[in-house]
Design an enzyme around this catalytic site. Structure first.
Site, PDB file in Angstrom:
ATOM      1  N   LYS A  23      -1.444  -6.641  -8.004  1.00 16.75           N
ATOM      2  CA  LYS A  23      -1.665  -7.953  -7.406  1.00 16.75           C
ATOM      3  C   LYS A  23      -3.109  -8.386  -7.640  1.00 16.75           C
ATOM      4  O   LYS A  23      -3.385  -9.560  -7.876  1.00 16.75           O
ATOM      5  CB  LYS A  23      -1.363  -7.910  -5.911  1.00 16.75           C
ATOM      6  N   HIS A  36       0.832  -1.210   0.000  1.00 20.60           N
ATOM      7  CA  HIS A  36       0.000   0.000   0.000  1.00 20.60           C
ATOM      8  C   HIS A  36       0.864   1.257   0.000  1.00 20.60           C
ATOM      9  O   HIS A  36       0.566   2.240  -0.678  1.00 20.60           O
ATOM     10  CB  HIS A  36      -0.880   0.047   1.257  1.00 20.60           C
TER      11      HIS A  36
END
Ligand code: PAF
Length: 289
Positions: A148, A36
């Protein structure tokens, strides 16, 4: 850094930030990790201000999934984001996001079908709905998502194109390469569910994927290679393999052989209490959607 939990103050805060330059949004469900923070850094490099949303979205979890167990750690996440120079954290409650009487659903067909769409029915409707709401609430010029979740990125871009979204335009939705642990495992908030032994075994996933890619790239038959990949994961201690598929990287059409365009290997497999997903480029060339 401001942390905002209701809509009126959010509107004034984002207007003020936008008056000062472009605003980027990084949507998250919290439990932040280096993956993140990499999205945040990419966003900071391209925009004057970065807003991060933290919302564990109940509409994208199935009845038997980990909604209640999903880690919630707003204080820790806020400290990490403050250190990255984030301007605003948008952390609405479920009641603010879906008030009494909420009745609208966004469903993106085609790219949502198969893969995680098959093993998690309704998941991508939940994702498309919440991301569309986040875009309308924050009205960012740019938005950043991890590669991802390759299928998720395709669903969000399709939604943005189909609904003619302006903030952000579909071509200002950026995918950022997957961040991996030293042993190759893709970073995920769900890795925290694994015991030390399961965590060690989980490294078999990226390893088996890289081996399968090498076989396919050197002419190995795709179906046989994918079958072998699934068996390797079961041997390594995975309980089941939801899917292991070769797809066109952009359209997500299933491929039975490498073609001219970029391809992607996508896998989802369960180990202990976690369902892990990963994807990698196959056949070289452009590996972005
Ligand atoms: O990738 C995630 O964390 C979530 O699916 C997202 C995009 C924040 C929507 O809830």
């Amino acid at each position: 850094m401001q942390t905002i939990q209701s809509l009126d103050p959010l509107r004034s805060a984002v207007e003020a930030l936008r008056a000062d330059g472009e605003l980027a949004l990084v949507p998250t469900m919290g439990a932040l990790h280096e993956g993140h923070l990499t999205l945040v850094r990419e966003a900071k490099a391209r925009a004057a201000h970065v807003a991060v949303s933290i919302f564990v979205n109940p509409r994208q979890f199935g009845a038997n999934e980990d909604l209640d167990a999903y880690p919630r750690q707003l204080e820790r996440d806020s400290a990490l984001l403050e250190a990255e120079g984030v301007s605003l954290v948008w952390a609405p409650s479920v009641e603010v996001m879906y008030p009494q009487g909420y009745a609208t659903n966004i469903s993106v067909s085609g790219v949502s079908d198969g893969l995680c769409g098959a093993s998690r029915p309704g998941h991508f409707d939940g994702v498309a709905t919440v991301v569309c709401k986040l875009f309308n609430q924050v009205r960012p010029d740019l938005a950043f998502f991890g590669e991802k979740d390759w299928q998720q990125l395709a669903v969000i871009r399709r939604m943005a194109r189909d609904l003619d979204l302006v903030r952000p335009y579909a071509d200002r939705i950026f995918g950022v390469a997957t961040v991996r642990e030293a042993d190759g495992l893709a970073m995920s908030s769900r890795n925290a569910y694994l015991s030390p032994e399961e965590r060690a075994r989980a490294a078999a996933l990226p390893k088996a994927m890289r081996e399968a890619i090498a076989r396919i790239e050197s002419g190995g038959e795709v179906a046989m290679t994918l079958g072998h990949l699934a068996l390797e994961l079961l041997d390594a201690g995975f309980a089941s393999v939801d899917y292991a598929e070769l797809r066109d990287a952009a359209s997500l059409e299933p491929l039975s052989a490498l073609g001219a365009g970029p391809a992607r290997l996508l896998v989802a497999a369960r180990i202990g209490p976690a369902r892990l997903i990963d994807n990698m480029a196959v056949g070289g060339g452009a590996d972005r959607q």
